[in-house]
Design an enzyme around this catalytic site. Structure first.
Site, PDB file in Angstrom:
ATOM      1  CD  GLU A 112     -41.100   5.443  26.474  1.00  0.00           C
ATOM      2  OE1 GLU A 112     -41.807   4.601  25.935  1.00  0.00           O
ATOM      3  OE2 GLU A 112     -39.863   5.467  26.391  1.00  0.00           O
ATOM      4  CE  LYS A 121     -49.307   2.780  32.130  1.00  0.00           C
ATOM      5  NZ  LYS A 121     -50.465   2.223  31.475  1.00  0.00           N
ATOM      6  CG  ASP A 139     -55.902   4.349  28.585  1.00  0.00           C
ATOM      7  OD1 ASP A 139     -55.699   3.132  28.773  1.00  0.00           O
ATOM      8  OD2 ASP A 139     -56.860   4.960  29.084  1.00  0.00           O
ATOM      9  CE1 TYR A 199     -45.160  -0.400  24.901  1.00  0.00           C
ATOM     10  CE2 TYR A 199     -46.784   1.236  24.263  1.00  0.00           C
ATOM     11  CZ  TYR A 199     -46.473   0.004  24.792  1.00  0.00           C
ATOM     12  OH  TYR A 199     -47.463  -0.818  25.212  1.00  0.00           O
ATOM     13  CE  LYS A 202     -52.980   4.512  35.451  1.00  0.00           C
ATOM     14  NZ  LYS A 202     -53.387   3.245  34.985  1.00  0.00           N
ATOM     15  CB  CYS A 210     -93.152   6.338  39.588  1.00  0.00           C
ATOM     16  SG  CYS A 210     -92.683   6.337  37.854  1.00  0.00           S
ATOM     17  CB  CYS A 258     -96.903   6.228  36.392  1.00  0.00           C
ATOM     18  SG  CYS A 258     -96.127   5.053  37.514  1.00  0.00           S
ATOM     19  CB  CYS A 300     -91.814   2.627  38.934  1.00  0.00           C
ATOM     20  SG  CYS A 300     -93.558   2.718  38.482  1.00  0.00           S
ATOM     21  CB  CYS A 341     -94.740   2.946  34.723  1.00  0.00           C
ATOM     22  SG  CYS A 341     -93.472   4.183  34.906  1.00  0.00           S
TER      23      CYS A 341
HETATM   24  S1  IVH Z   1     -43.213  -0.265  28.148  1.00  0.00           S
HETATM   25  C1  IVH Z   1     -41.767  -4.082  30.276  1.00  0.00           C
HETATM   26  N1  IVH Z   1     -44.033   2.061  27.341  1.00  0.00           N
HETATM   27  O1  IVH Z   1     -48.646   0.136  29.776  1.00  0.00           O
HETATM   28  C2  IVH Z   1     -42.450  -2.828  29.971  1.00  0.00           C
HETATM   29  N2  IVH Z   1     -45.667   0.505  28.066  1.00  0.00           N
HETATM   30  O2  IVH Z   1     -48.603  -1.424  32.533  1.00  0.00           O
HETATM   31  C3  IVH Z   1     -43.063  -2.825  28.645  1.00  0.00           C
HETATM   32  N3  IVH Z   1     -47.966   1.322  27.861  1.00  0.00           N
HETATM   33  O3  IVH Z   1     -48.950  -3.225  28.948  1.00  0.00           O
HETATM   34  C4  IVH Z   1     -44.030  -1.746  28.448  1.00  0.00           C
HETATM   35  N4  IVH Z   1     -47.470   3.294  27.029  1.00  0.00           N
HETATM   36  O4  IVH Z   1     -49.698  -1.563  27.221  1.00  0.00           O
HETATM   37  C5  IVH Z   1     -44.395   0.862  27.830  1.00  0.00           C
HETATM   38  N5  IVH Z   1     -44.598   4.159  26.552  1.00  0.00           N
HETATM   39  C6  IVH Z   1     -44.962   2.980  27.028  1.00  0.00           C
HETATM   40  C7  IVH Z   1     -46.306   2.640  27.239  1.00  0.00           C
HETATM   41  C8  IVH Z   1     -46.620   1.385  27.773  1.00  0.00           C
HETATM   42  C9  IVH Z   1     -48.439   2.481  27.396  1.00  0.00           C
HETATM   43  C10 IVH Z   1     -48.810   0.238  28.410  1.00  0.00           C
HETATM   44  C11 IVH Z   1     -48.519  -1.125  27.851  1.00  0.00           C
HETATM   45  C12 IVH Z   1     -48.264  -2.011  29.042  1.00  0.00           C
HETATM   46  C13 IVH Z   1     -48.779  -1.203  30.168  1.00  0.00           C
HETATM   47  C14 IVH Z   1     -47.916  -1.453  31.368  1.00  0.00           C
END
Ligand code: IVH
Length: 711
Positions: free
Chosen positions: A111, A113, A115, A266, A353, A447, A450, A465, A471
């Site tokens: 899935e 991740k 942010d 999630y 990542k 600078c 000036c 400066c 200035c």
């Molecule tokens: S599962 C025990 N699923 O990533 C695991 N986390 O470093 C529970 N995050 O603090 C997290 N997308 O804020 C999970 N699809 C995803 C996620 C996700 C983003 C974030 C979450 C967590 C951090 C983990």
């Protein structure tokens, strides 16, 4: 139907319309009709306070009631995931899972991740009862009221499957935020899965359960918010995550409501989840009305995992919200339990990542920018290039040492990355592409504004400066600071007007503002009204209190709080101007560097003259009678934490009273805390900590007595 019945009916309808719009992205009524129904409900609820419901759709609009976030212990700790950055590390994890399960077959749920900011939602009897941030993983902030304003989070969930839910395909195609980039990537992808035949879709939800996910600010909302902040000269948010976090911690839920946050769920922790499969649980949660990503896929082999990663590494750029990687989870909850956890993270999941986005372009020129403090920043001007959704032309080069370490030459092809900051960074040079006879980049000696020779102070990386009173950007910067909201608050003036006045020679420093008249501004006679407004605004600032005048001077290192401390201690400008370094350092909170800077400021004849002129124009050069009479040092040397809800004064008033009596407001309890000004409903964790450290609690009445003559 009587009014009370209508309330119930409207609530039901509005919950449904909300879901159609924010979760399914398929509005069925117009915004106007929706607003009309919402208003009707608001009016009816106002007439029937006995029908109050904390989960009514009207709670989505938030309120201005300020809130102190309670700390709440998580039922299950909120762990983080261990990060990997390469396919090899993913393979290591895959092998460790295989081994951990003794060779048993397993499925992996892949899935996105997201942010953003993680959140844990608790539902009881189908109603959202709490929303808690991750905090330190063990306990977080209770942000329930703010989270209720996020329209894609259901306030009430229902067991029966709604008719509309059956048409999965349409819904998935429409995934993504209305008016923003739609989630076409998900809709077109081979990872896009149709769940219409999902077996557990009718599973009923447990009486009480938790569901976790990520709160996000969509890109388009983020961009608009920053554009507004830029126009209002407020500091920009570096990325949507910071913006979402700042928003969610806002003390006014009405502000949160305006910011249009979104949420993807999630994970469901605990034993009372509907299925053994994580993926299946989320699909069930989707049937209950939660927003679940459509970019999820169950796979078995490593190759399928790599394919998923590669696909989303590019496709994620079409998503409406920020993602920074992929999460891989062993799908079976039974197998998850068997694999267990390390101290920090589950063994059954990892994050992969994505590498920061990077572009390669030509360095054309290095220019130098002079800031308000005189610090000179080198800026790379490059051939425009597309990077992470925006066109990049310029990048910061930090300082001389950075330029040297990169061995930068004009004409070099450089790699630019966008990290967490708005301004991109140069992260490398392609030496092979360097043109013949290319000139090495050198730092300016003078600078650029000036012409004054630059200086580099010992131990500092930046060049300055030193011509601070002559200035132009430093002068303009100081005038801009002087008129800013927290200083003299002259809102009829902005940076452009200041720039114009400066160029016309109307002003050379901020004291000059007080001698400009309407005629001077209104040269050709066409701007009578706006000129008058400017002059009125300047005039009004003459009543701004003394401590803000001290702050407005822009003395290096003297911020808002220090200015207040100085004003209270010295009471008038004459006393402050003649204070010695030693006397200044006697003030709690004023250190050696600041004391030196203050003495240096007033020793400069140009500054002295400006201050004397401000005085002659009638600005507040001493504390007011009222301030003088309320000032005491009864709380001198005391660090005080305010907690709970008060009835006799507001929190802000108490803060002010503490300051006026020489005390210090501090945010969290430590050994050094003198006492806690405790109101009603003080958070249990604060209470516990106070008890543990033996910090006394003082109630409102006790406190007021303490600072009165009786005390
Ligand atoms: S599962 C025990 N699923 O990533 C695991 N986390 O470093 C529970 N995050 O603090 C997290 N997308 O804020 C999970 N699809 C995803 C996620 C996700 C983003 C974030 C979450 C967590 C951090 C983990």
């Amino acid at each position: 139907m009587n009014e009370k019945e209508r309330i119930l009916q409207l609530r039901e309808m509005l919950h449904g319309y909300n879901r159609d719009y924010y979760v399914l992205n398929r509005p069925v009524i117009s915004d106007m009709e929706f607003d009309g129904l919402m208003r009707e409900l608001q009016e009816l609820e106002a007439r029937h306070p006995d029908m109050d419901d904390p989960n009514s759709p009207t709670r989505r609009v938030g309120s201005d009631l300020s809130q102190d976030f309670r700390h709440v212990l998580h039922k299950y700790p909120m762990l983080s995931l261990s990060n990997t950055y390469s396919e090899a590390e993913v393979a290591d994890w895959y092998e460790s899972v295989k081994k951990g399960l003794g060779g048993e077959e397993f499925e992996v749920c892949c899935e996105m991740k997201y942010d953003g900011l993680s959140i844990s939602l608790t539902y009881k009897d189908g109603r959202l009862v709490s929303a808690v941030t991750r905090g330190d993983g063990v306990q977080g902030d209770d942000v329930t009221e703010n989270v209720k304003t996020i329209r894609s989070i259901p306030l009430i969930i229902k067991n029966e499957e709604r008719q509309e839910m059956k048409n999965e395909e349409l819904r998935m195609k429409n995934e993504g935020l209305p008016g923003s980039k739609t989630d076409t990537a998900a809709a077109n992808s081979s990872f896009f899965i149709l769940h219409s035949s999902f077996p557990n879709s009718r599973s009923s939800f447990p009486k009480e359960f938790e569901i976790r996910g990520e709160i996000l600010m969509p890109w388009n909302v983020f961009e608009q918010l920053n554009a507004e902040r830029e126009a209002a000269e407020e500091p920009l948010f570096a990325n949507p995550r910071n913006a979402a976090s700042g928003t969610l911690k806002s003390i006014s839920s009405a502000v949160v409501a305006k910011r249009r946050l979104d949420a993807y769920l999630y994970y469901m922790p605990g034993d009372n989840v509907p299925c053994d499969g994580h993926y299946e649980n989320l699909m069930t949660a989707r049937q209950w009305g939660f927003k679940i990503s459509s970019g999820m896929k169950k796979v078995k082999t490593l190759q399928e995992i790599y394919d998923f990663i590669n696909y989303w590494d590019t496709e994620r750029k079409n998503l409406p919200v920020a993602t920074d990687g992929i999460v891989l989870k062993v799908n079976s909850m039974r197998q998850q339990r068997a694999l267990g956890y390390t101290a920090k993270s589950p063994r059954w999941a990892i994050a992969y990542k994505f590498k920061a986005e990077r572009a390669c372009t030509r360095l054309d020129e290095v220019t130098f920018q002079v800031g308000r403090t005189g610090a000179v920043t080198p800026v790379a001007n490059m051939e425009p290039v597309q990077l992470a959704g925006t066109t990049v032309r310029r990048a910061t080069l930090n300082n001389e040492d950075f330029i040297r370490s990169m061995d930068l030459h004009i004409g070099d092809y450089v790699y630019v990355e966008k990290g967490g900051e708005i301004i991109p960074k140069i992260v490398g040079v392609d030496i092979d592409k360097r043109p013949l006879m290319a000139q090495a980049v050198t730092f300016a000696h003078r600078c650029p504004e000036c012409g004054t020779p630059l200086v580099r102070y010992e131990g500092e990386a930046a060049y300055y400066c030193p011509n601070d009173t002559g200035c132009p950007p430093q002068i303009k910067g100081r005038i801009e600071h002087f008129i800013s909201r927290k200083a003299m608050d002259i809102d009829s003036l902005g940076p452009e007007t200041v720039d114009g006045f400066y160029r016309q020679g109307l002003i050379k420093n901020f004291a000059d503002l007080y001698k400009i008249d309407v005629q001077q501004i209104n040269g050709d006679g066409s701007r009578q009204k706006s000129a008058q407004k400017i002059v009125d605004g300047i005039e009004k600032s003459k009543s701004v209190p003394f401590e803000r005048v001290v702050f407005a001077l822009g003395i290096r290192f003297v911020g808002e709080t220090s200015a207040k401390l100085l004003a209270r201690r010295f009471k008038n400008m004459d006393a402050l101007m003649s204070a010695t370094e030693e006397e200044l350092m006697e003030v709690d909170g004023i250190g050696g560097v600041m004391a030196k800077s203050i003495v240096g400021y007033f020793a400069d004849a140009v500054n002295k003259d400006i201050v004397e002129r401000l005085c002659s124009y009638g600005l507040q050069m001493s504390l007011s009678e009222e301030q003088l009479s309320s000032v005491s040092d009864r709380l001198a040397g005391k660090s005080i934490v305010i907690s709970g809800v008060f009835s006799r004064h507001s929190r802000d008033e108490y803060k002010l009273l503490i300051e006026q009596n020489g005390g210090r407001n501090v945010g969290s309890i430590s050994k050094k805390t003198s006492f806690i000004l405790a109101g009603e409903n003080m958070g249990p964790s604060k209470l516990q900590k106070a008890e543990k450290l033996g910090i006394p609690l003082v109630d409102e009445d006790g406190f007021l007595k303490m600072i009165s003559d009786e005390g």
